[in-house]
Design a protein around this motif. Structure first.
Motif, PDB file in Angstrom:
ATOM      1  N   THR A  39      50.185  41.899  40.378  1.00 36.11           N
ATOM      2  CA  THR A  39      49.904  42.923  41.381  1.00 36.11           C
ATOM      3  C   THR A  39      48.599  43.648  41.093  1.00 36.11           C
ATOM      4  O   THR A  39      47.811  43.910  41.989  1.00 36.11           O
ATOM      5  CB  THR A  39      51.058  43.935  41.441  1.00 36.11           C
ATOM      6  OG1 THR A  39      52.242  43.243  41.791  1.00 36.11           O
ATOM      7  CG2 THR A  39      50.796  45.009  42.466  1.00 36.11           C
ATOM      8  N   LEU A  50      43.025  40.309  47.802  1.00 38.33           N
ATOM      9  CA  LEU A  50      44.227  41.108  48.012  1.00 38.33           C
ATOM     10  C   LEU A  50      44.036  42.508  47.460  1.00 38.33           C
ATOM     11  O   LEU A  50      43.531  42.686  46.357  1.00 38.33           O
ATOM     12  CB  LEU A  50      45.430  40.488  47.292  1.00 38.33           C
ATOM     13  CG  LEU A  50      46.115  39.315  47.928  1.00 38.33           C
ATOM     14  CD1 LEU A  50      47.287  38.869  47.072  1.00 38.33           C
ATOM     15  CD2 LEU A  50      46.602  39.639  49.312  1.00 38.33           C
ATOM     16  N   THR A  51      44.479  43.489  48.213  1.00 45.64           N
ATOM     17  CA  THR A  51      44.540  44.839  47.674  1.00 45.64           C
ATOM     18  C   THR A  51      45.886  44.988  46.970  1.00 45.64           C
ATOM     19  O   THR A  51      46.740  44.115  47.045  1.00 45.64           O
ATOM     20  CB  THR A  51      44.438  45.874  48.812  1.00 45.64           C
ATOM     21  OG1 THR A  51      45.589  45.741  49.644  1.00 45.64           O
ATOM     22  CG2 THR A  51      43.171  45.685  49.610  1.00 45.64           C
ATOM     23  N   GLN A  54      48.654  44.924  49.580  1.00 44.19           N
ATOM     24  CA  GLN A  54      48.921  43.587  50.114  1.00 44.19           C
ATOM     25  C   GLN A  54      49.674  42.732  49.095  1.00 44.19           C
ATOM     26  O   GLN A  54      50.581  41.978  49.455  1.00 44.19           O
ATOM     27  CB  GLN A  54      47.622  42.898  50.509  1.00 44.19           C
ATOM     28  CG  GLN A  54      46.987  43.481  51.748  1.00 44.19           C
ATOM     29  CD  GLN A  54      45.595  42.927  51.971  1.00 44.19           C
ATOM     30  OE1 GLN A  54      44.900  42.551  51.018  1.00 44.19           O
ATOM     31  NE2 GLN A  54      45.184  42.873  53.228  1.00 44.19           N
ATOM     32  N   SER A  55      49.292  42.849  47.830  1.00 40.58           N
ATOM     33  CA  SER A  55      50.013  42.078  46.819  1.00 40.58           C
ATOM     34  C   SER A  55      51.425  42.614  46.637  1.00 40.58           C
ATOM     35  O   SER A  55      52.347  41.862  46.343  1.00 40.58           O
ATOM     36  CB  SER A  55      49.262  42.047  45.498  1.00 40.58           C
ATOM     37  OG  SER A  55      49.022  43.342  45.041  1.00 40.58           O
ATOM     38  N   LEU A  57      53.260  43.772  49.118  1.00 43.38           N
ATOM     39  CA  LEU A  57      53.995  43.174  50.223  1.00 43.38           C
ATOM     40  C   LEU A  57      54.245  41.686  49.998  1.00 43.38           C
ATOM     41  O   LEU A  57      55.318  41.164  50.293  1.00 43.38           O
ATOM     42  CB  LEU A  57      53.240  43.375  51.539  1.00 43.38           C
ATOM     43  CG  LEU A  57      53.176  44.795  52.081  1.00 43.38           C
ATOM     44  CD1 LEU A  57      52.328  44.822  53.348  1.00 43.38           C
ATOM     45  CD2 LEU A  57      54.556  45.333  52.367  1.00 43.38           C
ATOM     46  N   ALA A  58      53.244  41.001  49.469  1.00 47.05           N
ATOM     47  CA  ALA A  58      53.342  39.549  49.319  1.00 47.05           C
ATOM     48  C   ALA A  58      54.259  39.124  48.182  1.00 47.05           C
ATOM     49  O   ALA A  58      54.925  38.093  48.286  1.00 47.05           O
ATOM     50  CB  ALA A  58      51.950  38.964  49.099  1.00 47.05           C
TER      51      ALA A  58
END
Length: 123
Positions: A39, A50-51, A54-55, A57-58
């Motif tokens: 992350t 990726l921010t 975003q990481s 969420l992913a």
């Protein structure tokens, strides 16, 4: 390319944990540490940026759902095992009378010894 390496390392980690039959709660903890590193790793690849959000969420939301599903027995039973059991129960054929009698008969006793290749003649 670096994200591919992270994914391969993740898969290898999962396989190692499964091979050594590590308890699921400990496996969850190890994978959470791995995802923490993932992350906050600064992805600066031109194609894959990726921010932290975003990481999160992913990686964390799917991981959290899977971890809750498998680590809490009542959730695992209700959401996973009962549907699987229902499906398998429907797909299994009915047991015949001969099979039922064979199961109720108990052990194979001397016949089992004979067909094992090393009968105990003293029985």
């Amino acid at each position: 390319m670096i994200i591919f390496l992270w994914i391969v390392i993740f898969q290898i980690t999962v396989l190692i944990l499964a091979y050594f039959r590590v308890r699921f709660i400990l496996s969850t903890f190890v994978l959470a540490i791995y995802l923490s590193a993932l992350t906050f790793y600064p992805f600066t690849d031109q194609q894959f940026n990726l921010t932290v959000f975003q990481s999160f969420l992913a990686f964390w939301i799917p991981f959290g759902i899977i971890a809750l599903l498998f680590n809490i027995p009542i959730l695992r039973r209700v959401l996973l095992m009962n549907p699987i059991r229902y499906f398998l129960k429907k797909s299994m054929p009915a047991i015949s009378q001969t099979e039922k009698e064979a199961l109720e008969a108990g052990t194979v006793w001397w016949d089992g010894d004979l067909f094992s290749g090393a009968p105990d003649w003293e029985k």
